[in-house]
Design a protein around this motif. Sequence first.
Motif, PDB file in Angstrom:
ATOM      1  N   UNK A 106       0.798  -1.217   0.000  1.00  0.00           N
ATOM      2  CA  UNK A 106       0.000   0.000   0.000  1.00  0.00           C
ATOM      3  C   UNK A 106       0.840   1.281   0.000  1.00  0.00           C
ATOM      4  N   UNK A 107       2.138   1.177  -0.153  1.00  0.00           N
ATOM      5  CA  UNK A 107       3.008   2.353  -0.136  1.00  0.00           C
ATOM      6  C   UNK A 107       3.727   2.493  -1.471  1.00  0.00           C
ATOM      7  N   UNK A 108       3.906   3.709  -1.938  1.00  0.00           N
ATOM      8  CA  UNK A 108       4.648   3.942  -3.171  1.00  0.00           C
ATOM      9  C   UNK A 108       6.151   3.948  -2.890  1.00  0.00           C
ATOM     10  N   UNK A 109       6.901   3.454  -3.867  1.00  0.00           N
ATOM     11  CA  UNK A 109       8.368   3.445  -3.801  1.00  0.00           C
ATOM     12  C   UNK A 109       8.909   2.905  -2.474  1.00  0.00           C
ATOM     13  N   UNK A 110       8.503   1.703  -2.086  1.00  0.00           N
ATOM     14  CA  UNK A 110       8.994   1.156  -0.812  1.00  0.00           C
ATOM     15  C   UNK A 110      10.481   0.815  -0.903  1.00  0.00           C
ATOM     16  N   UNK A 111      11.159   0.891   0.221  1.00  0.00           N
ATOM     17  CA  UNK A 111      12.559   0.469   0.299  1.00  0.00           C
ATOM     18  C   UNK A 111      12.623  -0.954   0.846  1.00  0.00           C
ATOM     19  N   UNK A 112      13.762  -1.575   0.686  1.00  0.00           N
ATOM     20  CA  UNK A 112      13.959  -2.925   1.196  1.00  0.00           C
ATOM     21  C   UNK A 112      13.729  -2.981   2.704  1.00  0.00           C
ATOM     22  N   UNK A 113      14.283  -2.014   3.427  1.00  0.00           N
ATOM     23  CA  UNK A 113      14.143  -2.008   4.876  1.00  0.00           C
ATOM     24  C   UNK A 113      12.682  -1.896   5.286  1.00  0.00           C
ATOM     25  N   UNK A 114      11.908  -1.099   4.576  1.00  0.00           N
ATOM     26  CA  UNK A 114      10.488  -0.939   4.900  1.00  0.00           C
ATOM     27  C   UNK A 114       9.711  -2.227   4.630  1.00  0.00           C
ATOM     28  N   UNK A 115      10.033  -2.883   3.523  1.00  0.00           N
ATOM     29  CA  UNK A 115       9.312  -4.102   3.165  1.00  0.00           C
ATOM     30  C   UNK A 115       9.596  -5.222   4.156  1.00  0.00           C
ATOM     31  N   UNK A 116      10.875  -5.496   4.411  1.00  0.00           N
ATOM     32  CA  UNK A 116      11.199  -6.592   5.327  1.00  0.00           C
ATOM     33  C   UNK A 116      10.786  -6.262   6.759  1.00  0.00           C
ATOM     34  N   UNK A 117      10.639  -4.970   7.049  1.00  0.00           N
ATOM     35  CA  UNK A 117      10.165  -4.577   8.362  1.00  0.00           C
ATOM     36  C   UNK A 117       8.668  -4.765   8.534  1.00  0.00           C
ATOM     37  N   UNK A 118       7.978  -5.077   7.439  1.00  0.00           N
ATOM     38  CA  UNK A 118       6.551  -5.328   7.501  1.00  0.00           C
ATOM     39  C   UNK A 118       5.697  -4.081   7.564  1.00  0.00           C
ATOM     40  N   UNK A 119       6.242  -2.945   7.097  1.00  0.00           N
ATOM     41  CA  UNK A 119       5.515  -1.679   7.213  1.00  0.00           C
ATOM     42  C   UNK A 119       4.640  -1.353   6.004  1.00  0.00           C
ATOM     43  N   UNK A 120       4.803  -2.080   4.902  1.00  0.00           N
ATOM     44  CA  UNK A 120       4.184  -1.643   3.649  1.00  0.00           C
ATOM     45  C   UNK A 120       3.173  -2.618   3.061  1.00  0.00           C
ATOM     46  N   UNK A 121       3.153  -3.857   3.548  1.00  0.00           N
ATOM     47  CA  UNK A 121       2.250  -4.854   2.992  1.00  0.00           C
ATOM     48  C   UNK A 121       2.751  -5.521   1.722  1.00  0.00           C
TER      49      UNK A 121
END
Length: 278
Positions: free
Chosen positions: A130-145
């Motif tokens: 649900x987030x635009x231009x996610x970073x690797x850290x954000x994705x593996x952190x479970x913040x973006x879905x």
Amino acid sequence: MKTSQTEILGDLYNLLLNPATRDWERAQLRVAKTAIDDGAHFDDQIAKLEALLRPLALRDNLTPDVTDFYLKITDDPLAGSSFDLSIHYEQDGPHQARAIFAGGCFWCMVEPFETRPGIISVISGYTGGHMENPTYEQVVGGYTGHVEAVEIIFDTQIWSYKELVELYWQLTDPTDAFGQMADRGDSYRPVIFVANEEQHQIAEQSKRDLAESGRYKHPIVTAIEPATTFWPAENFHQQFYQKNPRRYKKLKRSRQQFLAFQRMQTKWRRGWKIWGKD
């Protein structure tokens, strides 16, 4: 070609602002940039910075963008070859189509497809969130879905979508909804992302066929979902198997051993069923 001082200073500035840069990394980068801005010798400061980053770099434990920067300041040939993402943004040409698969860490999902004739490009990235231009850290952190996935551009004269789905089943554990092998968490869940109704019908039928084949003791839980925006991952993650061959071989071997054991269990189970009927 050696990187210019202006480019390295620009990279330092961008990494300081990058939210994915770890606090420890940012502290070392800030010391180097401040010293250079205050008139310290450029090469001396970069050499000191390289020495500080080296232990983590050798253990592949720097964040992706800092890893790319480290390769650049050490004049590593890999640093000069940024992955060409232009094909991702282009319209598909004649006899071209795309498939998007998530099957755990995308590091292990590229080489099995990319090295086969008729595969035009395989891009590591993030999708389903649900987030635009996610970073690797954000994705593996479970913040973006998002989940880690690969986008495969293929020649339809050589590959059918059905054949790609069948290859995908061979690379993953379709009975594990919470990750793949050692990769645990929602960002590693197995998903087939379908671009249209034709892909949806093929994927659903293939999933039913797999469930009815008796290959697995547990239910097939791989999700089939509509494709959404696919965001290419950072350069460090593209073609990881070429950039980090030793680490990739260990990951691939571990994955293959798990899947081989799973297939052996199926053979044992079938053998016991046949034996029990005699």
